[in-house]
Design an enzyme around this catalytic site. Structure first.
Site, PDB file in Angstrom:
ATOM      1  N   LYS A  15     -29.678  39.728  80.756  1.00  0.00           N
ATOM      2  CA  LYS A  15     -30.445  40.654  81.609  1.00  0.00           C
ATOM      3  C   LYS A  15     -31.952  40.453  81.425  1.00  0.00           C
ATOM      4  CE  LYS A  15     -28.526  44.349  79.755  1.00  0.00           C
ATOM      5  NZ  LYS A  15     -27.588  43.730  78.768  1.00  0.00           N
ATOM      6  N   ARG A 147     -21.414  47.565  70.235  1.00  0.00           N
ATOM      7  CA  ARG A 147     -22.204  47.585  71.487  1.00  0.00           C
ATOM      8  C   ARG A 147     -21.282  47.319  72.682  1.00  0.00           C
ATOM      9  NH1 ARG A 147     -26.591  43.377  69.618  1.00  0.00           N
ATOM     10  NH2 ARG A 147     -27.467  43.490  71.733  1.00  0.00           N
TER      11      ARG A 147
END
Ligand code: AP5
Ligand code: MG
Length: 191
Positions: A15, A147
């Site tokens: 990202k 995560r």
């Protein structure tokens, strides 16, 4: 036309890397909530101290402070031609807050684009970066897996939220950085 884009994807999907290229290609302001938290940690703010206690474990930071920080950053860039949101929203509450906040400014999200990468590839990428990034959350496979768990439980449900709005797109996040960026730019040009 003003473009407000969400870059979506699991930890390590690329990202941040791709957001920087899109920012330059479309003159957008890039907002990464992870980078904002790390900036606060680096400057020893109270927000940084709070965020660090969650981030170091690979847990999401609570919605309330995250949403407030994101909105302040958008407001601080009121002259922007558009935004690329990287790592926000990550929960249904954040997605709803973002829609409402943008609506109040007569703005909206044009597209949410997911970068798809398998978890095993991501673990290798993140452990590799952890060797010199100084990020505690990159250095331990258990934290990386946590995560992913946070993503799968709290963030993945946003896919149907954006599908329902007809805004969801996804491309592969495997390949060279340039190949992926060309696909992203082509997709955004087609909107
Ligand atoms: P955040 O900083 O957003 O981290 P993340 O989503 O876990 O993922 P990364 O930033 O590590 O990966 P990325 O997808 O940006 O990929 P990158 O380009 O860096 O969040 C960190 C923490 O902050 C969260 O865990 C949470 O605690 C908190 N937080 C943040 N936002 C929040 C929110 N909205 N709500 C609540 N909490 C929040 O690339 C990764 C690596 O891969 C790099 O080394 C890169 O060089 C490499 N790479 C990139 N592209 C490629 C490619 N094509 N091929 C091979 N390697 C590549
Ligand atoms: Mg990032």
């Amino acid at each position: 036309m003003m473009k407000n884009i969400i870059l979506f994807g699991k930890p390590g999907a690329g990202k941040g890397t791709q957001a920087a290229l899109l920012r330059d290609a479309f003159q957008l302001v890039h907002i990464s909530t992870g980078d904002l938290f790390r900036y606060n940690i680096g400057n020893n703010t109270s927000l940084g101290a709070l965020a660090k206690s969650y981030m170091d474990q690979g847990d999401l930071v609570p919605d309330e402070v995250t949403i407030k920080m994101l909105e302040a950053e958008v407001d601080a860039n009121s002259d922007a031609g558009g935004f690329i949101f990287d790592g926000f929203p990550r929960t249904s509450k954040q997605a709803e807050a973002l829609d409402e906040f943008l609506h109040g400014k007569e703005m909206r999200i044009q597209a949410t684009i997911a970068l798809e990468v398998d978890e095993e590839v991501l673990i290798k990428r993140l452990l590799n970066r952890g060797k010199d990034s100084g990020r505690a959350d990159d250095q331990d496979e258990e934290k990386i897996r946590n995560r992913f768990e946070e993503y799968n439980n709290k963030t993945a449900p946003l896919i149907s939220y954006y599908i329902a709005q007809n805004k969801f797109h996804s491309i592969t996040g495997v390949g060279t950085v340039t190949e992926i960026s060309e696909q992203l730019i082509a997709l955004l040009d087609s909107l």
